[in-house]
Motif scaffolding. Sequence first.
Motif, PDB file in Angstrom:
ATOM      1  N   ARG A 197       0.908  -1.422   0.113  1.00  0.00           N
ATOM      2  CA  ARG A 197      -0.049   0.035   0.137  1.00  0.00           C
ATOM      3  C   ARG A 197       1.103   1.186   0.038  1.00  0.00           C
ATOM      4  NH1 ARG A 197      -4.082  -1.281   5.037  1.00  0.00           N
ATOM      5  NH2 ARG A 197      -4.723  -3.444   4.493  1.00  0.00           N
ATOM      6  N   PRO A 198       0.544   2.358  -0.320  1.00  0.00           N
ATOM      7  CA  PRO A 198       1.088   3.601  -0.273  1.00  0.00           C
ATOM      8  C   PRO A 198       1.649   3.787   1.151  1.00  0.00           C
ATOM      9  CG  PRO A 198      -0.778   4.081  -1.696  1.00  0.00           C
ATOM     10  CD  PRO A 198      -0.871   2.777  -0.883  1.00  0.00           C
ATOM     11  N   ASP A 199       0.746   3.381   2.203  1.00  0.00           N
ATOM     12  CA  ASP A 199       0.970   3.513   3.611  1.00  0.00           C
ATOM     13  C   ASP A 199       2.536   2.702   4.021  1.00  0.00           C
ATOM     14  OD1 ASP A 199      -0.594   5.583   4.301  1.00  0.00           O
ATOM     15  OD2 ASP A 199      -2.182   4.040   4.888  1.00  0.00           O
ATOM     16  N   ASN A 200       3.032   1.817   3.281  1.00  0.00           N
ATOM     17  CA  ASN A 200       4.118   1.059   3.586  1.00  0.00           C
ATOM     18  C   ASN A 200       5.338   1.324   2.926  1.00  0.00           C
ATOM     19  OD1 ASN A 200       3.630  -0.979   1.325  1.00  0.00           O
ATOM     20  ND2 ASN A 200       2.067  -1.660   2.969  1.00  0.00           N
ATOM     21  N   VAL A 201       5.406   2.724   2.565  1.00  0.00           N
ATOM     22  CA  VAL A 201       6.780   3.134   1.877  1.00  0.00           C
ATOM     23  C   VAL A 201       7.534   4.014   2.920  1.00  0.00           C
ATOM     24  CG1 VAL A 201       7.673   4.409  -0.131  1.00  0.00           C
ATOM     25  CG2 VAL A 201       5.778   2.982  -0.618  1.00  0.00           C
ATOM     26  N   TRP A 202       8.897   3.760   2.862  1.00  0.00           N
ATOM     27  CA  TRP A 202       9.825   4.641   3.554  1.00  0.00           C
ATOM     28  C   TRP A 202      11.012   5.033   3.139  1.00  0.00           C
ATOM     29  CZ3 TRP A 202       8.415   4.611   8.987  1.00  0.00           C
ATOM     30  CH2 TRP A 202       7.147   3.911   9.336  1.00  0.00           C
ATOM     31  N   LEU A 203      11.605   5.883   3.518  1.00  0.00           N
ATOM     32  CA  LEU A 203      13.047   6.521   3.095  1.00  0.00           C
ATOM     33  C   LEU A 203      13.812   6.430   4.014  1.00  0.00           C
ATOM     34  CD1 LEU A 203      10.204   8.300   1.741  1.00  0.00           C
ATOM     35  CD2 LEU A 203      12.073   8.893   0.032  1.00  0.00           C
ATOM     36  N   ALA A 204      15.209   6.370   3.903  1.00  0.00           N
ATOM     37  CA  ALA A 204      16.290   6.639   4.812  1.00  0.00           C
ATOM     38  C   ALA A 204      16.485   8.067   4.807  1.00  0.00           C
ATOM     39  CB  ALA A 204      17.770   5.766   4.514  1.00  0.00           C
ATOM     40  N   ALA A 205      16.296   8.738   5.889  1.00  0.00           N
ATOM     41  CA  ALA A 205      16.325  10.301   5.828  1.00  0.00           C
ATOM     42  C   ALA A 205      17.630  10.398   6.609  1.00  0.00           C
ATOM     43  CB  ALA A 205      15.421  10.737   6.668  1.00  0.00           C
ATOM     44  N   GLU A 206      17.706  11.298   8.065  1.00  0.00           N
ATOM     45  CA  GLU A 206      18.754  11.735   8.605  1.00  0.00           C
ATOM     46  C   GLU A 206      19.432  10.461   9.197  1.00  0.00           C
ATOM     47  OE1 GLU A 206      15.265  14.153   8.657  1.00  0.00           O
ATOM     48  OE2 GLU A 206      15.714  12.347   9.598  1.00  0.00           O
ATOM     49  N   GLY A 207      21.002  10.816   9.356  1.00  0.00           N
ATOM     50  CA  GLY A 207      21.828   9.699   9.859  1.00  0.00           C
ATOM     51  C   GLY A 207      23.191   9.849   9.655  1.00  0.00           C
ATOM     52  N   VAL A 208      23.965   8.905  10.281  1.00  0.00           N
ATOM     53  CA  VAL A 208      25.304   8.802  10.123  1.00  0.00           C
ATOM     54  C   VAL A 208      25.689   7.715   9.155  1.00  0.00           C
ATOM     55  CG1 VAL A 208      27.486   8.499  11.201  1.00  0.00           C
ATOM     56  CG2 VAL A 208      26.014   9.717  12.558  1.00  0.00           C
ATOM     57  N   TYR A 209      26.043   8.130   8.079  1.00  0.00           N
ATOM     58  CA  TYR A 209      26.299   6.968   6.796  1.00  0.00           C
ATOM     59  C   TYR A 209      27.827   6.738   6.992  1.00  0.00           C
ATOM     60  CZ  TYR A 209      21.277   7.705   6.030  1.00  0.00           C
ATOM     61  OH  TYR A 209      20.041   7.795   6.142  1.00  0.00           O
ATOM     62  N   LEU A 210      28.107   5.631   6.880  1.00  0.00           N
ATOM     63  CA  LEU A 210      29.470   4.969   6.923  1.00  0.00           C
ATOM     64  C   LEU A 210      29.959   4.769   5.501  1.00  0.00           C
ATOM     65  CD1 LEU A 210      29.502   2.614   9.589  1.00  0.00           C
ATOM     66  CD2 LEU A 210      29.796   4.821   9.923  1.00  0.00           C
ATOM     67  N   PRO A 211      31.091   5.155   4.958  1.00  0.00           N
ATOM     68  CA  PRO A 211      31.717   4.764   3.728  1.00  0.00           C
ATOM     69  C   PRO A 211      31.493   3.338   3.354  1.00  0.00           C
ATOM     70  CG  PRO A 211      33.385   5.127   5.225  1.00  0.00           C
ATOM     71  CD  PRO A 211      32.298   5.297   6.039  1.00  0.00           C
ATOM     72  N   VAL A 212      31.621   3.034   1.950  1.00  0.00           N
ATOM     73  CA  VAL A 212      31.776   1.801   1.505  1.00  0.00           C
ATOM     74  C   VAL A 212      32.857   1.205   1.733  1.00  0.00           C
ATOM     75  CG1 VAL A 212      31.238   0.314  -0.503  1.00  0.00           C
ATOM     76  CG2 VAL A 212      29.488   2.295   0.065  1.00  0.00           C
ATOM     77  N   THR A 213      33.152   0.078   2.315  1.00  0.00           N
ATOM     78  CA  THR A 213      34.490  -0.638   2.235  1.00  0.00           C
ATOM     79  C   THR A 213      34.659  -1.643   1.672  1.00  0.00           C
ATOM     80  OG1 THR A 213      33.918  -1.718   4.214  1.00  0.00           O
ATOM     81  CG2 THR A 213      34.839   0.485   4.549  1.00  0.00           C
ATOM     82  N   GLU A 214      33.612  -2.325   0.830  1.00  0.00           N
ATOM     83  CA  GLU A 214      33.866  -3.629   0.389  1.00  0.00           C
ATOM     84  C   GLU A 214      34.152  -3.328  -1.228  1.00  0.00           C
ATOM     85  OE1 GLU A 214      30.138  -5.720  -0.316  1.00  0.00           O
ATOM     86  OE2 GLU A 214      28.892  -3.794  -0.885  1.00  0.00           O
ATOM     87  N   THR A 215      35.116  -4.172  -1.598  1.00  0.00           N
ATOM     88  CA  THR A 215      35.378  -3.940  -3.208  1.00  0.00           C
ATOM     89  C   THR A 215      34.069  -4.357  -4.053  1.00  0.00           C
ATOM     90  OG1 THR A 215      36.356  -6.148  -3.078  1.00  0.00           O
ATOM     91  CG2 THR A 215      37.977  -4.280  -2.810  1.00  0.00           C
TER      92      THR A 215
END
Length: 216
Positions: A197-215
């Motif tokens: 449903r439209p009511d079960n859509v989310w977005l990642a908003a504020e936060g502390v995002y770490l750098p990608v370390t995998e190759t």
Amino acid sequence: MAISFFALAFFLYLGLKLDQSSPFPASAAASEGVEITYGAVLKLMHEKTKFRLHSHDVPYGSGSGQQSVTGFPNVDDSNSYWIAKPVLDSSAKQGDRIKGGTIIRLQHMKTRKWLHSHLHASPISGNLEVSCFGGEDESDAGDYWRLEIEGGGKTWKQNQRIRLQHVETGGYLQSHNKKYQRIAGGQQEVCGVRDKRPDNVWLAAEGVYLPVTETE
């Protein structure tokens, strides 16, 4: 952008344990397209109402009696931070990208409990109850959520439309404008429903995002 020493210290104080072996600083992302990795600390914003996924050390008065999960209207509340974690026995590590279709866990940063669901009825709508349960060393399959990325994206990114489907019950994480009146007055019910449903859509908003370390 790079976060300040004081901001980083604040998050460490609240319980985020960053990998000391990482040669890169954490980043507080503010723009679309930043990849989300395991170990990221984030707020999930409900797309339709703009409330944040929230929990606090207050039990439900019905159903399971476990720690309640709600939608919170204010942006600047530390009880709305969640840590992206892999499932038990996974080989994934901090800094790895999170691909669409992956089963993940979300740990509430303040109380260290896991976003959880089961067949108990939610307090307001009678849908599937969503709670916080367990602890640092206590987690089970009731904490497992499958990441669905809307629009065909391959890896989870900030401000990208997503759904989270609970593995055991099939319920999608949902909120709506049905609000609590007393203990969590003004906060919205969060529950699970088995259809999209439209009511079960989310977005990642504020936060502390770490750098990608995998190759690649």
